[in-house]
Write an enzyme that holds these catalytic residues in place. Structure first.
Site, PDB file in Angstrom:
ATOM      1  N   GLY A  86       0.831  -1.191   0.000  1.00 52.43           N
ATOM      2  CA  GLY A  86       0.000   0.000   0.000  1.00 52.43           C
ATOM      3  C   GLY A  86       0.865   1.240   0.000  1.00 52.43           C
ATOM      4  N   GLN A  91       3.330   9.987   0.363  1.00 47.84           N
ATOM      5  CA  GLN A  91       4.595   9.311   0.654  1.00 47.84           C
ATOM      6  C   GLN A  91       5.622   9.494  -0.463  1.00 47.84           C
ATOM      7  OE1 GLN A  91       2.368   5.534   2.013  1.00 47.84           O
ATOM      8  NE2 GLN A  91       4.315   5.462   3.131  1.00 47.84           N
ATOM      9  N   CYS A 138       5.598   0.748   7.930  1.00 47.87           N
ATOM     10  CA  CYS A 138       5.363   1.823   6.968  1.00 47.87           C
ATOM     11  C   CYS A 138       6.627   2.100   6.171  1.00 47.87           C
ATOM     12  CB  CYS A 138       4.932   3.082   7.714  1.00 47.87           C
ATOM     13  SG  CYS A 138       4.577   4.502   6.685  1.00 47.87           S
ATOM     14  N   LEU A 139       6.464   2.292   4.867  1.00 48.23           N
ATOM     15  CA  LEU A 139       7.605   2.613   4.016  1.00 48.23           C
ATOM     16  C   LEU A 139       8.238   3.931   4.412  1.00 48.23           C
ATOM     17  CD1 LEU A 139       6.204   1.551   0.523  1.00 48.23           C
ATOM     18  CD2 LEU A 139       7.932   0.364   1.871  1.00 48.23           C
ATOM     19  N   HIS A 180      -4.988   2.398   7.244  1.00 45.03           N
ATOM     20  CA  HIS A 180      -3.596   2.851   7.361  1.00 45.03           C
ATOM     21  C   HIS A 180      -3.286   3.903   6.306  1.00 45.03           C
ATOM     22  CE1 HIS A 180       0.852   1.904   8.016  1.00 45.03           C
ATOM     23  NE2 HIS A 180       0.861   2.540   6.859  1.00 45.03           N
ATOM     24  N   GLU A 181      -3.701   3.628   5.061  1.00 46.76           N
ATOM     25  CA  GLU A 181      -3.378   4.542   3.962  1.00 46.76           C
ATOM     26  C   GLU A 181      -4.215   5.828   4.014  1.00 46.76           C
ATOM     27  OE1 GLU A 181      -0.786   4.029   2.442  1.00 46.76           O
ATOM     28  OE2 GLU A 181      -0.481   1.919   2.899  1.00 46.76           O
ATOM     29  N   HIS A 184      -2.660   8.280   6.212  1.00 46.54           N
ATOM     30  CA  HIS A 184      -1.597   9.048   5.555  1.00 46.54           C
ATOM     31  C   HIS A 184      -2.166  10.299   4.880  1.00 46.54           C
ATOM     32  CE1 HIS A 184       2.189   6.991   5.992  1.00 46.54           C
ATOM     33  NE2 HIS A 184       1.694   5.824   5.615  1.00 46.54           N
TER      34      HIS A 184
END
Length: 215
Positions: A86, A91, A138-139, A180-181, A184
């Site tokens: 995701g 990001q 998380c990235l 989660h996304e 962001h």
């Protein structure tokens, strides 16, 4: 009621390895109707904590343009290369309400057929009282993982790459990942759900790492 379904993580959101109880969720995940055909997809740089851009509230996308499709293409390229399942546009330093996701289930040989999905202007319409606990990563906060409790099911509204609006129920891995996304897009990180002690510790760790890199 808490459903403690723990799965392993890989960078952003959750790892592909899930328990059989989630298989039905994967079967319900369908690709966006428009295939990604950009001949010039590019891997973009993923911004890392403590980059202040991660706290921005992303802007709605008013129209699905060629630029939006190109951004989605690049986000998939970036997400797969990371690897992750995701990714939110912020990001890659684009404060737009756009999410890419691929929750394809791997077969016995460890292979998986890509099942890319795009969510434009996603919003959660309702959430269940029942909750689930997953270990998330998380990235933008690499190599850091913690358990997070979220609603087990959500009702979602979003627009696809054809400009069509959809409503869909999400549960299991899908529900956790989309929450989660969407966080962001609102400038919220999964570490915000942790205790103050844990949150301060990870923020301090990444602030020191950024300082060392800048020296």
């Amino acid at each position: 009621m808490v459903n403690r379904s723990l799965i392993f993580v890989v960078n952003d959101c959750l790892r592909f390895v899930v328990k059989d109880a989630l298989t039905g969720v994967h079967a319900a995940l369908t690709p966006a109707s428009r295939r990604l055909k950009s001949p010039a997809m590019a891997i973009r740089e993923i911004i890392i904590l403590p980059d202040k851009q991660l706290r921005l509230v992303s802007k709605p996308i008013e129209k699905v343009t060629a630029e939006v499709r190109k951004l989605a293409d690049d986000m998939f390229e970036t997400m797969y290369a990371a690897p992750g399942i995701g990714l939110a546009a912020i990001q890659v330093a684009q404060p737009l309400r756009l999410i890419t996701m691929d929750l394809a289930k791997r077969d016995e040989d460890g292979e998986s057929k890509p099942r890319p999905r795009v969510f434009i202007n996603p919003e959660i319409l309702s959430s269940s009282e029942e909750t689930s606990v997953y270990e998330e990563g998380c990235l933008s906060i690499p190599e850091y993982y913690e358990e997070v409790e979220r609603p087990a099911q959500v009702r979602l509204r979003f627009t696809d790459l054809d400009g069509k609006v959809h409503e869909e129920d999400a549960e299991g891995l899908f529900a956790t990942c989309i929450q989660h996304e969407i966080d962001h897009l609102n400038g919220v990180l999964f570490v915000d759900y942790l205790s103050k002690l844990k949150r301060d510790r990870v923020l301090k760790k990444f602030a020191k790492a950024a300082k060392r890199t800048a020296e």
